[in-house]
Design an enzyme around this catalytic site. Structure first.
Site, PDB file in Angstrom:
ATOM      1  CG  HIS A  37      -2.207  -0.747   0.984  1.00 20.04           C
ATOM      2  ND1 HIS A  37      -2.251  -2.115   0.904  1.00 20.04           N
ATOM      3  CD2 HIS A  37      -3.484  -0.307   0.823  1.00 20.04           C
ATOM      4  CE1 HIS A  37      -3.508  -2.493   0.711  1.00 20.04           C
ATOM      5  NE2 HIS A  37      -4.265  -1.416   0.650  1.00 20.04           N
ATOM      6  CE  LYS A 102      -6.029 -11.105  11.806  1.00 25.23           C
ATOM      7  NZ  LYS A 102      -5.461 -12.321  12.382  1.00 25.23           N
TER       8      LYS A 102
END
Length: 186
Positions: A37, A102
């Site tokens: 990212h 998650k």
């Protein structure tokens, strides 16, 4: 509700998903964790193209283990999503459709999900080997030097996921807490 989400992915196909819904995803998704990212953000800052088209993409926050002989990928369980919170709003603004990971997300990510009519999906934590069975093809497409955190293009079949954040502001974690408190009488 239960849904099947199949390629081609688009906002029209996810507009009715609500927090708590079960989703089976079939199609091409991408892997990227925090290091990838960061690199993609650096590419954007330099005006350079990303390794894949962000429009209607699904990014799975995972750093899979090496594949054993005869397998396309090793264990592939979700990583904690908050690590991508600094980047997620920008990618959602660029057209990303869904994130898979998650754990809880920041307020900024929740707002960006709603503003962009996207979704955040949870994969089963602790079931990395089982999740890997749904991955039928895997290919490193960028940042090979990052090892497990390289960007991969995956083809998945019936990957089981749960909607955590939906496009209208539903949040499974908040709803689950409220239901629990009702259950225990608080």
């Amino acid at each position: 509700m239960e849904y099947k989400l199949m390629e081609p992915f688009c906002k029209e196909k996810i507009k009715d998903f609500r927090a708590g819904d079960k989703i089976l995803v079939t199609g091409t998704i991408y892997t990227a964790r925090d290091a990838a990212h960061k690199r993609m953000t650096e590419l954007l800052d330099k005006g350079e193209p990303l390794p894949f088209d962000m429009i209607d993409s699904i990014i799975y926050y995972v750093g899979p283990t090496p594949a054993k002989p005869g397998y396309v990928i090793g264990s592939a369980g979700p990583t904690t999503s908050y690590r991508m919170d600094a980047y997620a709003p920008k990618f959602l603004d660029l057209g990303q459709l869904a994130m898979i990971g998650k754990g809880q997300r920041s307020q900024e990510v929740m707002e960006a999900v709603v503003a962009n009519k996207a979704v955040y999906l949870a994969a089963i934590g602790g079931a990395a080997a089982l999740m890997a069975k749904q991955i039928k093809d895997a290919e490193v497409i960028a940042f090979d030097d990052l090892g497990a955190e390289a960007i991969r293009r995956l083809y998945v079949e019936d990957m089981p996921l749960t909607v955590v954040l939906d496009s209208v502001g539903g949040n499974l974690y908040e709803q689950g807490r409220e239901e629990y408190l009702k259950f225990i009488g608080k």
